[in-house]
Design a protein around this motif. Structure first.
Motif, PDB file in Angstrom:
ATOM      1  N   UNK A 257       0.683  -1.278   0.050  1.00  0.00           N
ATOM      2  CA  UNK A 257      -0.170  -0.045   0.053  1.00  0.00           C
ATOM      3  C   UNK A 257       0.837   1.363   0.087  1.00  0.00           C
ATOM      4  N   UNK A 258       1.996   1.304   0.881  1.00  0.00           N
ATOM      5  CA  UNK A 258       2.704   2.531   1.087  1.00  0.00           C
ATOM      6  C   UNK A 258       3.609   2.718  -0.224  1.00  0.00           C
ATOM      7  N   UNK A 259       4.108   1.530  -0.797  1.00  0.00           N
ATOM      8  CA  UNK A 259       4.648   1.656  -2.292  1.00  0.00           C
ATOM      9  C   UNK A 259       3.847   2.130  -3.054  1.00  0.00           C
ATOM     10  N   UNK A 260       2.680   1.885  -3.411  1.00  0.00           N
ATOM     11  CA  UNK A 260       1.900   2.081  -4.667  1.00  0.00           C
ATOM     12  C   UNK A 260       1.461   3.785  -4.316  1.00  0.00           C
ATOM     13  N   UNK A 261       1.196   3.907  -3.034  1.00  0.00           N
ATOM     14  CA  UNK A 261       0.925   5.232  -2.709  1.00  0.00           C
ATOM     15  C   UNK A 261       2.014   6.328  -2.809  1.00  0.00           C
ATOM     16  N   UNK A 262       3.211   6.110  -2.486  1.00  0.00           N
ATOM     17  CA  UNK A 262       4.285   7.005  -2.151  1.00  0.00           C
ATOM     18  C   UNK A 262       5.280   6.968  -3.405  1.00  0.00           C
ATOM     19  N   UNK A 263       5.374   5.869  -4.125  1.00  0.00           N
ATOM     20  CA  UNK A 263       6.554   5.485  -4.899  1.00  0.00           C
ATOM     21  C   UNK A 263       5.933   4.779  -6.175  1.00  0.00           C
ATOM     22  N   UNK A 264       4.803   5.404  -7.020  1.00  0.00           N
ATOM     23  CA  UNK A 264       4.127   4.710  -8.057  1.00  0.00           C
ATOM     24  C   UNK A 264       5.042   4.198  -9.258  1.00  0.00           C
ATOM     25  N   UNK A 265       6.472   4.970  -9.082  1.00  0.00           N
ATOM     26  CA  UNK A 265       7.023   4.529 -10.314  1.00  0.00           C
ATOM     27  C   UNK A 265       6.753   5.205 -11.779  1.00  0.00           C
ATOM     28  N   UNK A 266       7.615   4.731 -12.621  1.00  0.00           N
ATOM     29  CA  UNK A 266       7.211   5.147 -14.098  1.00  0.00           C
ATOM     30  C   UNK A 266       7.137   6.836 -14.286  1.00  0.00           C
ATOM     31  N   UNK A 267       8.086   7.261 -13.543  1.00  0.00           N
ATOM     32  CA  UNK A 267       8.313   8.570 -13.509  1.00  0.00           C
ATOM     33  C   UNK A 267       7.283   9.492 -12.921  1.00  0.00           C
ATOM     34  N   UNK A 268       6.461   9.154 -11.929  1.00  0.00           N
ATOM     35  CA  UNK A 268       5.290   9.751 -11.513  1.00  0.00           C
ATOM     36  C   UNK A 268       5.564   9.695 -10.114  1.00  0.00           C
ATOM     37  N   UNK A 269       6.821   9.933  -9.612  1.00  0.00           N
ATOM     38  CA  UNK A 269       6.921   9.999  -7.957  1.00  0.00           C
ATOM     39  C   UNK A 269       6.467  11.275  -7.656  1.00  0.00           C
ATOM     40  N   UNK A 270       5.492  11.316  -6.553  1.00  0.00           N
ATOM     41  CA  UNK A 270       4.856  12.617  -6.076  1.00  0.00           C
ATOM     42  C   UNK A 270       5.887  13.796  -5.856  1.00  0.00           C
ATOM     43  N   UNK A 271       5.218  14.919  -5.928  1.00  0.00           N
ATOM     44  CA  UNK A 271       6.201  15.928  -5.361  1.00  0.00           C
ATOM     45  C   UNK A 271       5.236  17.331  -5.130  1.00  0.00           C
ATOM     46  N   UNK A 272       5.558  18.458  -4.875  1.00  0.00           N
ATOM     47  CA  UNK A 272       4.871  19.357  -4.258  1.00  0.00           C
ATOM     48  C   UNK A 272       3.993  19.153  -3.175  1.00  0.00           C
ATOM     49  N   UNK A 273       2.717  19.556  -3.107  1.00  0.00           N
ATOM     50  CA  UNK A 273       1.818  19.566  -2.275  1.00  0.00           C
ATOM     51  C   UNK A 273       1.528  18.072  -1.967  1.00  0.00           C
ATOM     52  N   UNK A 274       1.291  17.305  -2.647  1.00  0.00           N
ATOM     53  CA  UNK A 274       1.225  15.787  -2.514  1.00  0.00           C
ATOM     54  C   UNK A 274       2.339  15.007  -1.854  1.00  0.00           C
TER      55      UNK A 274
END
Length: 296
Positions: A257-274
């Protein structure tokens, strides 16, 4: 609606417990009347007798189904109403006891801190309030609060206000749940603030476990993630939530769950407010899991 902030010193001090005590007395009277209507007393007609007579009667045709069902269901509603009134009474009585303690704790803390020249403002912030030498009579005898004393004082006031806010939140949610059905009663609800807290924690754990099980948590909107984080912050010290949530996800499920939420990969690592919000989620999730590990 969840409170965004804790109660303030002024709000807790201004709370009128006399009005709450009146509500307790009124609901005690209401519960007594409903119990007599449901189960009898003073020789009056009651719902329990009506249900017995309806079940024992020799119904025919439509009456054997529609009328009998209507009468028995209506009779049961009196018992449900009495049970619901008992829950409201117990919650209000418990709330009065808890808030009496919260107000007393706050008053004692403020008086105690004042003796050490620490002032608490209406919003609950503490600061040094040292009188002048002339006012005190002898400057050498004036106590100067240290930074450590101020930190301890702030934690003390914050804790009292947080506990009062928790009581407010839990009871408000429990009462709304009891009154959610406009044309029906919900039978017996929680009989104390503690029981209501645990039930709410279990309900939140089950709801979010199902949401997580649907997958695609990386696609949660900012609003949904914020609601999840707010729930974690409220329930992270509630055994009713932490135990069920941790065992429901399991070790592997929690990590995934945490991996999918915080590090989904494929160049979509969350940044900014998220990314900032995920930092809060991580902290509150960690505390929840830590508290769950202290249980059986």
């Amino acid at each position: 609606m969840r409170r965004a902030d804790t109660l303030t010193v002024q709000e807790l001090n201004d709370l009128r417990l006399g009005t709450l005590k009146t509500a307790v007395d009124d609901w005690e009277t209401m519960h007594g009347r409903l119990e007599r209507l449901a189960d009898g007393g003073d020789g009056q007609v009651n719902a329990a007798d009506l249900e017995k007579k309806a079940n024992a009667a020799d119904w025919e045709g439509v009456n054997a189904t529609v009328s009998r069902q209507f009468v028995t269901k209506t009779a049961k509603q009196f018992g449900d109403a009495a049970a619901e009134a008992k829950s409201v009474l117990d919650l209000l009585r418990d709330t009065h006891t808890d808030f009496t303690k919260h107000k007393s704790d706050l008053r004692s803390a403020i008086d105690d801190l004042a003796k050490r020249n620490i002032y608490v403002n209406g919003n609950g912030k503490v600061s040094a309030s040292v009188p002048s030498g002339a006012a005190a009579g002898d400057a050498n005898d004036i106590h100067q609060p240290t930074d450590e004393e101020l930190d301890v004082a702030q934690r003390r006031i914050t804790r009292i206000l947080w506990e009062a806010t928790e009581t407010d939140r839990i009871v408000a949610r429990a009462l709304r749940s009891l009154a959610k059905n406009k044309y029906d009663f919900t039978e017996q609800g929680p009989n104390s603030v503690k029981e209501a807290d645990r039930e709410q924690g279990e309900a939140d754990a089950e709801y979010w476990r199902k949401e997580i099980a649907k997958g695609h948590v990386d696609g949660w909107s900012q609003d949904k993630l914020d609601r999840f984080n707010g729930m974690l912050k409220e329930q992270r010290d509630n055994p009713g939530f932490t135990e069920l949530f941790a065992t429901g996800l399991g070790a592997d499920g929690t990590l995934q769950f945490w991996r999918d939420l915080a590090d989904p990969g494929q160049g979509h690592t969350p940044d900014g407010e998220r990314a900032k919000l995920l930092g809060e989620v991580q902290k509150n999730l960690s505390v929840s899991l830590a508290n769950a590990s202290h249980s059986h």
